[in-house]
Design a protein around this motif. Sequence first.
Motif, PDB file in Angstrom:
ATOM      1  N   LEU A   9     -14.376  -1.838   1.493  1.00  0.00           N
ATOM      2  CA  LEU A   9     -13.224  -2.728   1.579  1.00  0.00           C
ATOM      3  C   LEU A   9     -11.940  -1.906   1.738  1.00  0.00           C
ATOM      4  CD1 LEU A   9     -14.055  -5.289  -1.254  1.00  0.00           C
ATOM      5  CD2 LEU A   9     -14.180  -5.656   1.210  1.00  0.00           C
ATOM      6  N   PRO A  10     -10.924  -2.466   2.406  1.00  0.00           N
ATOM      7  CA  PRO A  10      -9.660  -1.740   2.520  1.00  0.00           C
ATOM      8  C   PRO A  10      -9.048  -1.512   1.137  1.00  0.00           C
ATOM      9  CG  PRO A  10      -9.521  -3.911   3.578  1.00  0.00           C
ATOM     10  CD  PRO A  10     -10.900  -3.758   3.060  1.00  0.00           C
ATOM     11  N   ARG A  11      -8.469  -0.350   0.928  1.00  0.00           N
ATOM     12  CA  ARG A  11      -7.938   0.034  -0.373  1.00  0.00           C
ATOM     13  C   ARG A  11      -6.419  -0.110  -0.380  1.00  0.00           C
ATOM     14  NH1 ARG A  11     -11.891   0.043  -3.808  1.00  0.00           N
ATOM     15  NH2 ARG A  11     -10.566   1.256  -5.163  1.00  0.00           N
TER      16      ARG A  11
END
Length: 171
Positions: free
Chosen positions: A14-16
């Motif tokens: 997932l994008p952080r």
Amino acid sequence: MENFTNETIDTSNLPRYETVALTKLHPNYWKEILISRGLVLLVLGIAVVFGVVFIEELTDYKGLVVSIYGLFVLVFFFFSNIAYKKKAYAFRNHDVIFRSGIIATNTMVIPYNRVQHVALHEGFIARFFGLAKVEIFTAGGVSSDLEIPGIAKEEAENIKQLLMGKIQKQL
């Protein structure tokens, strides 16, 4: 009939939000903090002095009371400085991020599709330094869900326009 699936999401991909470069608050915001909190501490200091002078039970402890108040002021401004340095924000394509905290770091991520209203607030001292606070309201709340203080007024107006545009696109 469609088959129901409920696959597991690989959270490591997932994008952080932690990797986003956040914008620090305007340096003049620290001056605003010093003045506004300094005025409050000045009034409190006057009360301490009057208490030491006029309350007989405290006259023997003048040095101790004044020393404790001085230590309180130092600790208060020390933690205020930490809080100021930790505050930062970012506006991305789909959300706004705001980080704050003193001992623990709090990070709020609010998607634009949750934003209902945006307000711009300029206090007396903030106006003197050309600063404003952006207040973001989401559904179901009476008070703002997110306040980003210490932004240059022109930038704050641009942010308000950006958010208002995002709200209009949702309608």
